[in-house]
Design a protein around this motif. Structure first.
Motif: not given
Lengths: 430, 430
Positions: B32-33, B116-117
C-alpha cells in the motif's frame, strides 16, 4: 608432461592432486565441526576458509567484493556478480596459494582438512532444468524403441530440455532411498505398486547459472557464457520402470524427482579453459543451428574436453575389499549443443533464469560399449547384465550399491584437474 | 437463498460481495503506497492489514502465532503451520469482522481500499508442478490426435503431472510478453524461428502446499488434505506451435515457461467446505485407484464444486466499451483425481514437498462446447474461430487481448464466494 611449466602451490599436497591443484580453485560451501556454513576453496586435500581469509584482510577490490558475497551459506549472490569478480578472486587466490605467496603464515591456520569437513549444496537452487544434449545417449535410448530411426525429428534443431525437481537435489554423499511407484509389469494391462525394480544412474554435467535475466528478456547466445557461474557433476538417478509407465504424454516425473546428486565444488570456466578443443564438426548433412543459437565466438571457443567416469561399488565388493568397477568412461565432447546454446535456448522465450539455477546436460554417453552413461544403455534395458569381479551381476542397481561419478581434464603441458566425487549409495525402499 | 441464515459483516460492502464476503477470508500479500509487503485478508472491496491488527493486540494464542508467521512478505512460514493455526485465525477473523464485533473502531483504520493496493505472489514458490487431472481436457486434446482412443493407457491409474517453471509465476495483472521460439510450419520439414502464432490460455485450479515432507518419506492419501494450504486460479499460458515442435520426448518446456499467472488470494479449504459434493462416480468400467491413492474419508469429503469462467477482452472491445466475451464456463468437478490424491502421488516416491510449492490441476474443461478450458479445444486447433461482438474473430490470442479467469462457488442457503481475478494482457513479442 612438462611439470616445470606448471605453477606450484606452497600447499604441497595440492601439487599433482587428482582434482584440486592450484589451477582449479573451485568454490564450495562447507561446515567444520558444527560451525555455520561458510564458503571455501578446495586446494589439494584441504579447504581454505575464505571467510577467515577475508577477516585476515587478504582481499581487496573486486576480489574482496566477491568473497563478501559468499557469506550466508550459499553462493547465489556470488554467482550473480558474474565473471569479472570471479576472475579477480581467482587471480588473488593464485597469488595467495601460489609457491611465492607472502601470506603462507596467515593462511596456514585457515586450511582445514577436507576429511574433517562436510560439503553442502553450493547454492539455493531456484529452478532445475535437465537437458538432453548427449546425442549418443539420445541415439542409444532411441534405438531401444526405434532401431531404424533413433533420433526424433526435432533433435538436431532444438536443445531438448525439461523442468526437473529442485527440492530433491542433494550434495554428494547423500543416501538414495529406493523409490516406490506405479509400474506396468511386462505382459500386464494393469499397473502394480511397489519399490522400483529398475533403478539406474545417469552421468551428467551440471551447469550453475550466474547472472540471470528479467522475465520477457532473452540472453543472446553471444553473451550466454557470461551467465554461467560454473560446473559440477550430476547424477540424475532414474527409476526406469516407473518412467516407462508414467512419462506419456508430459515427460518424466516421479521417476526422477526422488533425488538428484551433485558434486559440491563449483569448477569455473577459467579453470576449464585449457581443456577446450575445437568443436567436432557436425556430421555431413546435419543442419546448421538456427540463428539465435549460432555464434562464431561460441563455436571458436570450443567444446569442453572433460573425461567422465562412473564407478560401481557393491556391498559385497566393499566386504571383499575389491576395487570399484568402472561402468562408464565417457566425455563431454558428446554434447551436441554448447552450454551457451543451452542458456540462449532456455531464455529465448523470455523465461527468467536466476543465479543458482541448475542445468543438467542430459546423460553423456559415447557411441561405443564402455562409454554408455546409464545401465539402461549398458545392459540394453536389462537384457545383458554386467559381470562384476565379486561374482555378482547387475541389470540395474541393487540396495547397497554405491555409484561414484568422477571427472578428469588432461592436457599435455598443463596441470590436470578434476571435479571431486559425486557419490550416492542406494538404501532399501521404506 | 435464505439470507437471514447467513452471517453478516459490519464491513457493509462485504455482505453479498461477489468474491470476498465474511465467509471467504482469503489471505494475500499486498503493498500500500510504497510500504513494505505485508499480509492482509480480503473483505469485500477492502483489505484488512493483519500486521496492523496484530500490533493492535487483537490476536491471541494460535491465531496470534498464525499472524506472526505471516510477517516478511511471504506466507511460506504460515503455510508450514498447517490447519490448526489456519482454523484458529479464521475463527478469530470471523469474530473480528462479524457484525457483532467489539473491535470495529480499532479495525476501521486498518481497512485499506483494495483499489489502492497492489497484490503480490502470496509465497515464495520453491517448485511448481502442473498436473493433468482434467479428464475432459485430456479427452478433448487426445481426440485432436487420436480420435478413436483419446486417453492414453496410464490416464485412469496415474495422476499425470510434470515439473513446471517456478521463476516465471506472476500475480494477476502482470502483462504477458508473447514468446518467441522454434516452430515447424505446416508442410515444412525444417523449423522457423519467430513470435508464437498460436498463443493460448489454460484454465486451471492452483493448489498451495502447506506442510511438506522429508525427502524419502511419503504423505499418505489419508493425511494429504492436511498438507494443502489453499487454492487459487492459475492461467497456464501456452504457446501451441512451440509446444507441438518441442515436446517430444520430454514434455512441454519453453511453450509454458514464459509466464504462468495466479490469482493472489489464498482461498482455504475451510471457506470451500460448503461447496463440496459427493464425488461423481467413476464411469462404469473405470479401474479403482491403487491403494496408495484410495482413502474413504477423501472420497467421502467430496469434490470441489467451483464454477470457473474465462473472459476475453480485446483491444477493440475495450475501445468500443463492449463487455468481455465469455470463452469458457467450466467446473472443478471435471477433476478425475482429488487434490489429496495429487499430493499422495507426488510424494509416494519420496519427493520432498515444501511449504509454498504450487500445483496446477491441469486444464479444467467440460465435455460440451462452451466448457472448453483453452482455445486449442474451443477452435479445434484453430479450425473453428471464435466470433466476437466486436466483429473480430479469434483462433488464438492476439496482441492486446486480455484473459480474465474467475471462480464462483454457489450453494442454496450459504453465502457465495469467489477467488478474485486472474488477469493478464498479451503484449507484442520483443
Amino acid at each position: 608432461m612438462n611439470q616445470s611449466a606448471i605453477a606450484r602451490s606452497w600447499v604441497e599436497h595440492a601439487n599433482g592432486h587428482r582434482d584440486f591443484p592450484l589451477q582449479n580453485l573451485p568454490l564450495g560451501i562447507f561446515t567444520h565441526k558444527n560451525q555455520a556454513k561458510r564458503c571455501g576453496v578446495a586446494i589439494g586435500d584441504a579447504i581454505l576458509d575464505l571467510e577467515g581469509a577475508l577477516a585476515a584482510g587478504l582481499f581487496e577490490g573486486q576480489a574482496r567484493t566477491a568473497v563478501e558475497s559468499t557469506r550466508g551459506g550459499a553462493l547465489n549472490a556470488y554467482f550473480a556478480l558474474g565473471r569479472v569478480a570471479r576472475v579477480a578472486l581467482r587471480e588473488r587466490l593464485l597469488q595467495l596459494l601460489g609457491e611465492h605467496s607472502e601470506h603462507q603464515a596467515a593462511l596456514k591456520p585457515l586450511l582445514l582438512a577436507s576429511a574433517e569437513c562436510q560439503l553442502h549444496l553450493p547454492a539455493q537452487i531456484g529452478d532445475y532444468t535437465d537437458f538432453y544434449v548427449g546425442i549418443e545417449h539420445a541415439k542409444n535410448v532411441g534405438k531401444l524403441f526405434r532401431p531404424d530411426n533413433p533420433l526424433l525429428p526435432n533433435y538436431k534443431y532444438v536443445p531438448i530440455g525439461y523442468h526437473g525437481r529442485a527440492s530433491t537435489i542433494r550434495p554428494s554423499g547423500t543416501d538414495v532411498r529406493r523409490p516406490k511407484g506405479q509400474t506396468l509389469p511386462a505382459g500386464q494391462s494393469e499397473p502394480s505398486f511397489g519399490p522400483c525394480a529398475r533403478l539406474d544412474y545417469e552421468l551428467e554435467l551440471g551447469i550453475w547459472i550466474g547472472q540471470g535475466n528479467e522475465m520477457g528478456e532473452s540472453i543472446p547466445v553471444a553473451e550466454a557464457a557470461e551467465h554461467i557461474a560454473g560446473f559440477c557433476l550430476l547424477n540424475d538417478w532414474s527409476a526406469r520402470d516407473i518412467q516407462a509407465w508414467e512419462y506419456q504424454p508430459l515427460g518424466p516425473f516421479l521417476s526422477k524427482s526422488f533425488i538428484s546428486t551433485v558434486s559440491p565444488w563449483v569448477v569455473t570456466a577459467e579453470a576449464l579453459e585449457p581443456f577446450r578443443c575445437a568443436q567436432p564438426a557436425r556430421p555431413e548433412g546435419d543442419p546448421q543451428p538456427l540463428s539465435y543459437l549460432l555464434d562464431k565466438r561460441d563455436q571458436a571457443a570450443g567444446a569442453f574436453d572433460i573425461e567422465l567416469e562412473v564407478l560401481l561399488l557393491t556391498e559385497r565388493m566393499r566386504e571383499q575389499n575389491l576395487p570399484a568397477h568402472r561402468l562408464t568412461l565417457s566425455n563431454t565432447l558428446s554434447m551436441y549443443w554448447t552450454v551457451a546454446q543451452m542458456v540462449a535456448h532456455h531464455s529465448v522465450n523470455g523465461c527468467q533464469l536466476q543465479p543458482g539455477d541448475l542445468f543438467g546436460s542430459g546423460t553423456l554417453s559415447g557411441a561405443q560399449p564402455g562409454q554408455f552413461g546409464s545401465l539402461l544403455e549398458i545392459t540394453q534395458g536389462g537384457k545383458e547384465p554386467v559381470q562384476l569381479a565379486s561374482g555378482e551381476v547387475r541389470k540395474f542397481l541393487e540396495d547397497g550399491d554405491e555409484i561414484i561419478l568422477r571427472a578428469r581434464c588432461v592436457r599435455e603441458g598443463v596441470a590436470s584437474i578434476g571435479f571431486g566425487e559425486c557419490r550416492g549409495k542406494v538404501l532399501p525402499a521404506r
